[in-house]
Design a protein around this motif. Structure first.
Motif, short mmCIF file in Angstrom:
data_model
loop_
_atom_site.label_atom_id
_atom_site.label_comp_id
_atom_site.label_asym_id
_atom_site.label_seq_id
_atom_site.Cartn_x
_atom_site.Cartn_y
_atom_site.Cartn_z
N GLU A 712 -52.90 -21.19 34.24
CA GLU A 712 -53.90 -20.68 35.16
C GLU A 712 -53.30 -19.81 36.27
N GLY A 713 -52.00 -19.49 36.16
CA GLY A 713 -51.36 -18.68 37.19
C GLY A 713 -51.95 -17.28 37.27
N GLU A 714 -51.86 -16.71 38.46
CA GLU A 714 -52.40 -15.38 38.71
C GLU A 714 -51.24 -14.39 38.79
N ALA A 715 -51.29 -13.35 37.98
CA ALA A 715 -50.23 -12.36 37.95
C ALA A 715 -50.31 -11.44 39.17
N THR A 716 -49.14 -11.09 39.70
CA THR A 716 -49.06 -10.13 40.80
C THR A 716 -48.44 -8.81 40.34
N ALA A 717 -48.00 -8.75 39.10
CA ALA A 717 -47.46 -7.53 38.50
C ALA A 717 -47.34 -7.78 37.00
N TYR A 718 -46.87 -6.79 36.26
CA TYR A 718 -46.69 -6.99 34.83
C TYR A 718 -45.60 -6.07 34.32
N VAL A 719 -45.05 -6.44 33.15
CA VAL A 719 -43.95 -5.71 32.53
C VAL A 719 -44.22 -5.58 31.03
N ASN A 720 -43.29 -4.89 30.34
CA ASN A 720 -43.38 -4.75 28.87
C ASN A 720 -44.74 -4.19 28.46
N ALA A 721 -45.19 -3.18 29.15
CA ALA A 721 -46.52 -2.64 28.87
C ALA A 721 -46.50 -1.69 27.68
N MET A 722 -47.61 -1.66 26.94
CA MET A 722 -47.83 -0.74 25.83
C MET A 722 -49.25 -0.20 25.92
N ALA A 723 -49.47 0.95 25.32
CA ALA A 723 -50.79 1.58 25.32
C ALA A 723 -51.39 1.48 23.92
N PHE A 724 -52.56 0.84 23.81
CA PHE A 724 -53.25 0.66 22.55
C PHE A 724 -54.49 1.56 22.52
N GLU A 725 -54.64 2.22 21.42
CA GLU A 725 -55.83 3.04 21.26
C GLU A 725 -57.03 2.13 21.04
N VAL A 726 -58.11 2.41 21.74
CA VAL A 726 -59.35 1.65 21.55
C VAL A 726 -60.46 2.64 21.15
N GLN A 727 -61.14 2.34 20.11
CA GLN A 727 -62.26 3.17 19.64
C GLN A 727 -63.50 2.28 19.59
N PRO A 728 -64.29 2.34 20.64
CA PRO A 728 -65.49 1.48 20.67
C PRO A 728 -66.37 1.74 19.45
N LYS A 729 -66.83 0.66 18.84
CA LYS A 729 -67.68 0.76 17.65
C LYS A 729 -69.15 0.80 18.06
N SER A 730 -69.88 1.62 17.33
CA SER A 730 -71.35 1.62 17.46
C SER A 730 -71.89 0.72 16.36
N LEU A 731 -72.35 -0.44 16.73
CA LEU A 731 -72.76 -1.42 15.74
C LEU A 731 -74.13 -1.07 15.15
N GLN A 732 -74.22 -1.15 13.85
CA GLN A 732 -75.51 -1.02 13.18
C GLN A 732 -76.21 -2.37 13.22
N VAL A 733 -77.47 -2.31 13.54
CA VAL A 733 -78.24 -3.54 13.59
C VAL A 733 -78.45 -4.03 12.16
N LEU A 734 -78.00 -5.25 11.90
CA LEU A 734 -78.11 -5.80 10.56
C LEU A 734 -79.57 -6.17 10.26
N PRO A 735 -80.00 -6.02 8.99
CA PRO A 735 -81.39 -6.34 8.63
C PRO A 735 -81.61 -7.82 8.40
N SER A 736 -80.51 -8.58 8.53
CA SER A 736 -80.61 -10.01 8.30
C SER A 736 -79.73 -10.74 9.29
#
Length: 877
Positions: A712-736
């Motif tokens: 439950e600790g709260e971070a005050t900084a961070y290391v070892n960072a990487m950049a991940f590509e995110v492509q938000p999905k447009s969800l199709q409404v399922l018929p069921s």
């Protein structure tokens, strides 16, 4: 009795007249005697040169025959000394009376005269401390020392030392009992390595020269240090005798020697030793071969200088205090060898002024504790300019045997910063002791000499770049150090500079890392703010070839531009003191973050502790004024043990460089081998952000309080960072409503029945299945589901459900739901639609929608309508 007193008074008066006459005679004949002495000296010198090859030098008077003063008692010449001065030579000689009779020997009956071979007579005087010696007890001896002044050309071999006794039968009332003559081959100088026994304050003391060293000086001077050992062989304390020391060159020039600050007061217990250090500043052109050390005692209120001893000085050793780079310099302190080493140096300059930071290591290699003198430390340039260095580390510094002290030295120097043109000087302490009334031994030691001159080692820094290993060698061992990565990361309204440093044990034995701290310097400006060092591993021991990693962090303004960055590892000596361990320099060019494309994963760590990282999917939850970007992030433990990363920190970055801090939800439990842990990141993004399709999610490991954050600790900084590509999905409404992905859950609930009751109430029953992937750990789910029923009239009824509580996990679970609304009153059939929504932070996405017909099986049956009685009668007519 009265007659005896009269005779004694008469004799004393005659002695005074005789002594005065002798002095007057000496004065009247001084001119002729000096001339005669000079001629005799020339003759004697010629004879000595002719016989020097066969005459053996004698250093003792033991063979000079004794003179009988009575039938049984004798007197011997036991010591002779000569001190050349501007106004002539001062001669002292000691007569030792031995009383072998049975009655006391009265010293008033005997005295001494000195007569040259040319006939000049001198009447010497007893030195002050011997004037009170009146008798010699039976069976004992008494030493009487006389002093007189003679011409500069008079030699000891020219003198006859007469023993005189009162004799009233003689015309001048005196009789010469005998004489002593110093052999021409006699030398008053004690040979090198030999001991001379002298009397100091009536104590017998053995004096021996222990050595002579020459130290380099300035302005065509050299510092000469003579070591003298005094051994008090008497049975009483020798306490501060009034003595002086003189260095006499072969040409007869005298140079006074000054005791150093530890040798000013002489107090030697009976049968004890004391070694003194005597200093003089002499011209460098002066040759010291065949020089002598003279011991002089001051007598009386006039402080008459009396020669006590002359000792031949050994060949002077040139003290090699000028040391090469990374070479130790051994200093003798109280007879104990102490090693000193200028271990490292760092130069940081700007505008023809540069700061020089060095580490000076002192180690006691002796067998006793030593107190380190408060050396004066300074930097000297090639042209002689001196820059003093202030430090309190030498204040009352004591080192036990084998103990080491590393001292940080800091100074600012004008110039170009070329360390090959400067040197560090360690000078002996300067003390100035003013003479005090009644203290005749107070000295004024106003010069110091170098005990160490150190070449400045090259600055322990890496070149302009990363991953290049710099090898350093210090008291802890040999290490290879490099910056593996240098990242600039967003943090609220500032930036984090995170340097990953790899430390390798480059030696063939196990070493222990010191306690380290971090320091950053940006464009010559030292950062004094929040700077942290986080160790990747807990242990400090490194076997041969082993490596460990440390992360050095600081925060800077986000708008600050850098052209050069230095990262310094500091060795923590105490709570208040640190020493530079190594400085790694870069051009300030920040590496781009490692990029992981959509659908790709990245494996981090070593083979023993590998974690596979990747983005699973990203959604956008639309809102009225802002949207929520939501990402499911997976960590898979690829090692054979329970393992994982620290608490993750994330930031969304848009294509135009805007950063939005992400809220992260992460499981507290570390995943076991092969298990997955899901971390969810989300952030509210304004509607003004036109596109989220080219966003990046920056993910790093959170740190706080010099360690990685977990639980439950709260971070005050961070290391070892990487950049991940995110492509938000447009969800199709399922018929069921079947097979809906609610990761890490899966939901199926298409078997829905809505029972009409004939009134305002509708009873809904749903048979569903909710399963969860067992190999996945996740934090607080944070999602809710809304089951929404839309009546044929368009009215909508929502039911909020929480997976795991309202919706139990399992197969063929039943959910009952009741709706009460007047819209259902008297409805006997028709259709409705059921939609399933994923709700996160109050914003929803529709997942599926399906149409159904109301179930009328629970409607009450309608009774047939009976005709009215009048109607029936009318029909029968």
């Amino acid at each position: 009795m009265e007659h005896k007193k009269v005779m004694m008074t008469l004799m004393a008066s005659m002695l005074l007249i005789s002594s005065s006459g002798g002095i007057a005679a000496a004065a009247n004949t001084s001119t002729s005697s000096n001339k005669t002495s000079k001629n005799n000296a020339t003759t004697n010198t010629t004879k000595k040169e002719q016989t020097s090859t066969v005459t053996k030098v004698v250093h003792t008077l033991a063979n000079v025959p004794a003179v009988k003063v009575t039938a049984r008692s004798t007197v011997k010449l036991t010591d002779v000394n000569l001190l050349s001065q501007e106004d002539g030579n001062t001669v002292t000689y000691t007569l030792t009376y031995k009383n072998n009779d049975s009655t006391p020997m009265m010293m008033l009956d005997y005295w001494s005269k000195v007569k040259t071979k040319g006939g000049t007579i001198f009447s010497p005087k007893l030195i002050a401390k011997d004037q009170e010696k009146k008798t010699v007890s039976p069976g004992s001896t008494v030493d009487l020392t006389y002093v007189m002044k003679v011409g500069r050309e008079v030699k000891l071999s020219d003198l006859n030392f007469l023993i005189v006794k009162w004799d009233f039968s003689k015309p001048n009332y005196e009789s010469t009992l005998g004489k002593f003559n110093v052999p021409a081959s006699y030398s008053i100088t004690t040979p090198v390595g030999k001991t001379k026994t002298v009397r100091l304050s009536d104590s017998a003391v053995k004096v021996k020269v222990s050595g002579i060293k020459v130290y380099p000086g300035e302005d065509k001077k050299q510092y000469v240090k003579v070591g003298v050992n005094l051994n008090n062989i008497s049975y009483k304390l020798l306490d501060n005798p009034n003595i002086k020391w003189i260095l006499r060159t072969p040409n007869g020039t005298n140079y006074p020697l000054t005791p150093d600050k530890d040798s000013t007061g002489i107090s030697i217990q009976a049968q004890a030793n004391r070694t003194l250090s005597l200093m003089a500043s002499l011209p460098t052109a002066l040759k010291l071969e065949k020089s002598e050390l003279l011991l002089v005692e001051e007598q009386g209120e006039e402080k008459t200088a009396l020669p006590v001893a002359a000792l031949q000085l050994p060949e002077a050793s040139q003290s090699n205090v000028d040391t090469a780079v990374n070479q130790p310099n051994i200093i003798s302190i109280d007879g104990q060898p102490v090693s000193t080493l200028l271990e490292s140096a760092r130069v940081r300059g700007e505008n023809e002024e540069y700061d020089l930071t060095m580490q000076w290591v002192i180690k006691n290699q002796g067998k006793k504790e030593v107190k380190i003198p408060k050396y004066a430390l300074e930097i000297r340039t090639a042209d002689g300019t001196s820059y003093p260095i202030e430090t309190k580390a030498l204040d009352d510094l004591k080192l036990k045997p084998g103990a080491t002290k590393t001292i940080k030295l800091i100074t600012t120097i004008q110039g170009e910063g070329d360390t090959s043109k400067i040197k560090l000087y360690a000078m002996t302490p300067i003390t100035k002791e003013e003479s005090k009334e009644g203290n005749t031994n107070a000295s004024s030691f106003e010069f110091s000499y170098p005990v160490g001159i150190y070449a400045i080692p090259e600055s322990v820094t890496s070149g302009d770049g990363l991953t290049t290993e710099t090898v350093i060698k210090n008291s802890k061992g040999t290490f290879g150090v490099s910056v593996g990565s240098l990242q600039r990361l967003p943090w609220t309204d500032s930036d984090i500079i995170a340097a990953k440093v790899t430390i390798r044990n480059a030696s063939a034995k196990t070493v222990q890392l010191p306690e380290l701290e971090a320091m950053f310097t940006i464009d010559s400006a030292r950062i004094d703010g929040d700077t942290k060092l986080i160790r990747a591993q807990g242990g400090k021991l490194l076997g041969p070839g082993m490596t460990t990693e440390a992360y050095l962090l600081t925060k800077i303004p986000s708008e600050l531009n850098m052209s050069r960055l230095e990262v310094t590892l500091l060795e923590k000596v105490s709570e208040e003191e640190t020493n530079d361990w190594i400085t790694l320099s870069t051009s300030g060019l920040i590496q781009p973050l490692s990029y992981v494309g959509a659908g790709k994963t990245f494996t981090q760590g070593t083979a023993e502790k590998e974690t596979e990282l990747g983005v699973r999917r990203t959604y956008v939850y639309p809102g009225s004024s802002s949207d929520i970007v939501y990402t499911e992030f997976e960590m898979t433990n690829k090692s054979l043990r329970q393992s994982g990363l620290a608490k993750l920190v994330g930031y969304y970055k848009t294509a135009d460089g805007q950063y939005y801090k992400a809220t992260a939800k992460q499981a507290d439990r570390v995943p076991g081998p092969g298990q997955k842990s899901v971390v969810t990141f989300w952030a509210k993004v304004p509607k003004s952000v036109t596109s989220t399709s080219d966003m990046r999610l920056i993910v790093g490991e959170g740190v706080a309080d010099n360690k990685f954050v977990s639980g439950e600790g709260e971070a005050t900084a961070y290391v070892n960072a990487m950049a991940f590509e995110v492509q938000p999905k447009s969800l199709q409404v399922l018929p069921s409503l079947n097979d809906i992905d609610l990761y890490p859950y899966k939901f199926s609930g298409s078997n829905i029945r809505a029972y009409l009751t004939g009134g305002t109430s509708v009873q809904i029953e749903m048979i569903y299945s909710l399963t969860q992937e067992e190999a996945v750990d996740s934090g607080e789910y944070g999602h809710k589901l809304i089951l929404s029923l839309t009546d044929g009239s368009g009215k909508v009824f929502d039911k909020e459900l929480t997976p795991g509580t309202d919706l139990k996990t399992g197969i063929n679970q039943t959910l009952n739901w009741s709706i009460d609304d007047t819209v259902f009153d008297k409805i006997r059939g028709g259709s409705y639609r059921v939609a399933l929504y994923d709700v996160f932070e109050g914003q929803r996405i529709r997942l599926a929608e399906q149409g159904y017909s109301y179930d009328v099986s629970k409607l009450p049956k309608e009774e047939p309508e009976l005709p009215e009685e009048g109607s029936r009668n009318n029909n029968t007519k």
